[in-house]
Motif scaffolding. Structure first.
Motif, PDB file in Angstrom:
ATOM      1  N   VAL A 155       0.858  -1.179   0.000  1.00 41.43           N
ATOM      2  CA  VAL A 155       0.000   0.000   0.000  1.00 41.43           C
ATOM      3  C   VAL A 155       0.901   1.238   0.000  1.00 41.43           C
ATOM      4  CG1 VAL A 155      -1.656   1.322   1.389  1.00 41.43           C
ATOM      5  CG2 VAL A 155      -1.870  -1.172   1.217  1.00 41.43           C
ATOM      6  N   PRO A 156       0.585   2.272  -0.773  1.00 44.26           N
ATOM      7  CA  PRO A 156       1.394   3.496  -0.708  1.00 44.26           C
ATOM      8  C   PRO A 156       1.383   4.071   0.700  1.00 44.26           C
ATOM      9  CG  PRO A 156      -0.080   3.539  -2.593  1.00 44.26           C
ATOM     10  CD  PRO A 156      -0.492   2.372  -1.764  1.00 44.26           C
ATOM     11  N   ASP A 157       2.564   4.388   1.226  1.00 46.29           N
ATOM     12  CA  ASP A 157       2.611   5.041   2.531  1.00 46.29           C
ATOM     13  C   ASP A 157       3.407   6.334   2.407  1.00 46.29           C
ATOM     14  OD1 ASP A 157       5.384   4.433   2.791  1.00 46.29           O
ATOM     15  OD2 ASP A 157       4.950   2.555   3.820  1.00 46.29           O
ATOM     16  N   GLY A 158       3.700   6.955   3.529  1.00 46.77           N
ATOM     17  CA  GLY A 158       4.363   8.243   3.482  1.00 46.77           C
ATOM     18  C   GLY A 158       3.480   9.316   2.877  1.00 46.77           C
ATOM     19  N   GLY A 159       2.169   9.212   3.113  1.00 49.44           N
ATOM     20  CA  GLY A 159       1.264  10.271   2.706  1.00 49.44           C
ATOM     21  C   GLY A 159       0.845  10.259   1.255  1.00 49.44           C
ATOM     22  N   GLY A 160       1.171   9.211   0.512  1.00 54.74           N
ATOM     23  CA  GLY A 160       0.867   9.212  -0.914  1.00 54.74           C
ATOM     24  C   GLY A 160      -0.617   9.329  -1.228  1.00 54.74           C
ATOM     25  N   ALA A 161      -1.440   8.541  -0.540  1.00 49.47           N
ATOM     26  CA  ALA A 161      -2.877   8.568  -0.802  1.00 49.47           C
ATOM     27  C   ALA A 161      -3.531   9.840  -0.284  1.00 49.47           C
ATOM     28  CB  ALA A 161      -3.547   7.344  -0.178  1.00 49.47           C
ATOM     29  N   TYR A 162      -2.803  10.608   0.504  1.00 49.44           N
ATOM     30  CA  TYR A 162      -3.267  11.923   0.953  1.00 49.44           C
ATOM     31  C   TYR A 162      -2.849  13.003  -0.043  1.00 49.44           C
ATOM     32  CZ  TYR A 162      -3.432  16.192   3.818  1.00 49.44           C
ATOM     33  OH  TYR A 162      -3.670  17.460   4.288  1.00 49.44           O
ATOM     34  N   LEU A 163      -1.593  12.949  -0.485  1.00 48.85           N
ATOM     35  CA  LEU A 163      -1.044  14.006  -1.321  1.00 48.85           C
ATOM     36  C   LEU A 163      -1.566  13.971  -2.757  1.00 48.85           C
ATOM     37  CD1 LEU A 163       2.675  13.769  -0.147  1.00 48.85           C
ATOM     38  CD2 LEU A 163       1.136  15.695   0.290  1.00 48.85           C
ATOM     39  N   LEU A 164      -1.509  12.801  -3.381  1.00 47.02           N
ATOM     40  CA  LEU A 164      -1.779  12.757  -4.814  1.00 47.02           C
ATOM     41  C   LEU A 164      -3.201  13.171  -5.195  1.00 47.02           C
ATOM     42  CD1 LEU A 164       1.015  11.331  -4.941  1.00 47.02           C
ATOM     43  CD2 LEU A 164       0.096  10.089  -6.909  1.00 47.02           C
ATOM     44  N   PRO A 165      -4.254  12.693  -4.514  1.00 44.69           N
ATOM     45  CA  PRO A 165      -5.587  13.151  -4.896  1.00 44.69           C
ATOM     46  C   PRO A 165      -5.758  14.657  -4.780  1.00 44.69           C
ATOM     47  CG  PRO A 165      -5.742  11.221  -3.490  1.00 44.69           C
ATOM     48  CD  PRO A 165      -4.309  11.680  -3.444  1.00 44.69           C
ATOM     49  N   GLY A 169      -6.192  14.921  -8.364  1.00 36.16           N
ATOM     50  CA  GLY A 169      -7.516  14.308  -8.384  1.00 36.16           C
ATOM     51  C   GLY A 169      -7.447  12.806  -8.164  1.00 36.16           C
ATOM     52  N   PRO A 170      -8.549  12.203  -7.699  1.00 36.55           N
ATOM     53  CA  PRO A 170      -8.526  10.789  -7.339  1.00 36.55           C
ATOM     54  C   PRO A 170      -8.308   9.839  -8.507  1.00 36.55           C
ATOM     55  CG  PRO A 170     -10.752  11.685  -7.156  1.00 36.55           C
ATOM     56  CD  PRO A 170      -9.839  12.837  -7.358  1.00 36.55           C
ATOM     57  N   ARG A 171      -8.848  10.136  -9.678  1.00 38.57           N
ATOM     58  CA  ARG A 171      -8.698   9.189 -10.799  1.00 38.57           C
ATOM     59  C   ARG A 171      -7.256   9.108 -11.278  1.00 38.57           C
ATOM     60  NH1 ARG A 171     -13.374   7.086 -12.256  1.00 38.57           N
ATOM     61  NH2 ARG A 171     -15.298   8.280 -11.949  1.00 38.57           N
ATOM     62  N   ARG A 172      -6.624  10.232 -11.453  1.00 37.39           N
ATOM     63  CA  ARG A 172      -5.218  10.219 -11.854  1.00 37.39           C
ATOM     64  C   ARG A 172      -4.351   9.594 -10.764  1.00 37.39           C
ATOM     65  NH1 ARG A 172      -4.267  10.724 -17.251  1.00 37.39           N
ATOM     66  NH2 ARG A 172      -5.150  12.650 -18.108  1.00 37.39           N
ATOM     67  N   ALA A 173      -4.674   9.901  -9.512  1.00 35.67           N
ATOM     68  CA  ALA A 173      -3.914   9.319  -8.409  1.00 35.67           C
ATOM     69  C   ALA A 173      -4.008   7.793  -8.426  1.00 35.67           C
ATOM     70  CB  ALA A 173      -4.406   9.877  -7.076  1.00 35.67           C
ATOM     71  N   LYS A 174      -5.200   7.278  -8.643  1.00 34.22           N
ATOM     72  CA  LYS A 174      -5.375   5.823  -8.702  1.00 34.22           C
ATOM     73  C   LYS A 174      -4.605   5.227  -9.873  1.00 34.22           C
ATOM     74  CE  LYS A 174      -9.969   5.966  -6.591  1.00 34.22           C
ATOM     75  NZ  LYS A 174     -11.422   5.874  -6.854  1.00 34.22           N
ATOM     76  N   GLU A 175      -4.618   5.909 -11.001  1.00 37.12           N
ATOM     77  CA  GLU A 175      -3.878   5.400 -12.163  1.00 37.12           C
ATOM     78  C   GLU A 175      -2.399   5.239 -11.826  1.00 37.12           C
ATOM     79  OE1 GLU A 175      -2.652   6.791 -16.709  1.00 37.12           O
ATOM     80  OE2 GLU A 175      -4.313   7.785 -15.673  1.00 37.12           O
ATOM     81  N   LEU A 176      -1.811   6.256 -11.213  1.00 34.76           N
ATOM     82  CA  LEU A 176      -0.394   6.183 -10.875  1.00 34.76           C
ATOM     83  C   LEU A 176      -0.125   5.109  -9.834  1.00 34.76           C
ATOM     84  CD1 LEU A 176       0.719   9.938 -10.701  1.00 34.76           C
ATOM     85  CD2 LEU A 176       0.611   8.402 -12.669  1.00 34.76           C
ATOM     86  N   MET A 177      -1.000   4.989  -8.845  1.00 36.63           N
ATOM     87  CA  MET A 177      -0.772   4.046  -7.754  1.00 36.63           C
ATOM     88  C   MET A 177      -1.129   2.615  -8.131  1.00 36.63           C
ATOM     89  SD  MET A 177      -2.014   6.258  -4.466  1.00 36.63           S
ATOM     90  CE  MET A 177      -0.980   7.592  -3.860  1.00 36.63           C
ATOM     91  N   PHE A 178      -2.128   2.420  -8.970  1.00 35.37           N
ATOM     92  CA  PHE A 178      -2.529   1.069  -9.374  1.00 35.37           C
ATOM     93  C   PHE A 178      -1.509   0.421 -10.311  1.00 35.37           C
ATOM     94  CE2 PHE A 178      -7.457   1.552  -8.898  1.00 35.37           C
ATOM     95  CZ  PHE A 178      -7.291   1.731  -7.537  1.00 35.37           C
TER      96      PHE A 178
END
Length: 275
Positions: A155-165, A169-178
């Protein structure tokens, strides 16, 4: 960027692995483990956190630049040197994340001086999040950003799921993280992860120019502005407006605010002193 000594190894003194200078009111923090693509150890994280905290309280520091030597900005976390915990028990991993990566990212977000990331090369995992947490990001053309966690089944840590969205935005963030694909600097700029992409030879020059502009600015007003913007995405309008009014009330007690108003009335350029 400050010049660096010969490449070091993780066994060398911490001061040689995290270089630090203060130049014209700018604190330069330079990761210096080029042979490890500047993956950060526990001790290095603690040093960076301490330097950011010192910058907040030092009136002689009015801006911060975080950069690195070699071909990598930061390849992520190197957990060697973390405090020994003995037998693992439930909660140990969460505690390690809170005490390590999350504290590092929080230190950048909470620093009372504007922080620039000058990204010279690959920024992966927590290294990418270190850059994204900064107030401004300048990337050299060869730089890439990688949400590498999914490649390790993590799972992304170090604030990634907080910072990127909040940045893209959430869709682009999910694309990068998925997918965990490498994002070239030009694409990162297009997405809004990076403010400016420059040729590698111009990275230091551009970072220095931006930092000097910030260091010549109204330091307390910049700190209050940073706090307002960082909090804005989590507040309703009434709360945000109240915080804005309170920040301006506080700011108007500073010498720089008085200088700014006086300079406007007198039709001259203001001279801010960070007070």
């Amino acid at each position: 960027m400050p010049s660096s000594p010969d490449p070091t190894t993780s066994s060398e003194p911490l001061d040689s692995l995290i270089l630090h200078t203060t130049d014209n009111a700018v604190s330069w923090i330079t990761l210096n483990r080029p042979e490890a693509m500047n993956a950060v150890t526990w001790d290095q994280r603690e040093r960076i956190i301490a330097l950011l905290d010192e910058a907040s309280g030092d009136p002689g520091v009015r801006a911060v630049v975080i950069t690195a030597t070699g071909k990598g900005f930061c390849a992520g976390a190197d957990l060697r040197g973390a405090p020994a915990t003995g037998e693992r028990v439930p909660g140990d991993v969460a505690r390690t994340v809170r005490r390590g990566a999350q504290r590092l990212i929080s230190a950048v977000l909470d620093c009372e001086k504007p922080v620039i990331a000058a990204v010279n090369g690959t920024a992966a995992g927590i290294g990418a999040h270190l850059a994204f947490a900064c107030d401004l990001v300048i990337a050299a053309e060869p730089a890439t950003f990688i949400e590498v966690f999914v490649r390790r089944g993590l799972v992304p840590d170090g604030g990634g799921a907080y910072l990127l969205p909040r940045l893209i935005g959430p869709r682009r963030a999910k694309e990068l993280m998925f997918f965990g694909d490498a994002v070239p600097a030009a694409d990162a700029e297009r997405l809004g992860l990076v403010n400016r992409v420059v040729p590698a030879d111009d990275l230091e020059k551009t970072a220095r120019e931006w930092a000097q502009r910030l260091a010549a600015g109204p330091t307390r007003a910049l700190a209050l502005t940073k706090q307002l913007v960082n909090a804005s995405l989590e507040e309703d309008r009434a709360t945000a407006f109240a915080a804005e009014a309170a920040a301006q009330e506080i700011n108007m007690t500073t010498a720089d605010a008085n200088e700014g108003v006086a300079a406007f009335v007198e039709r001259r350029a203001p001279v801010f002193r960070g007070r």
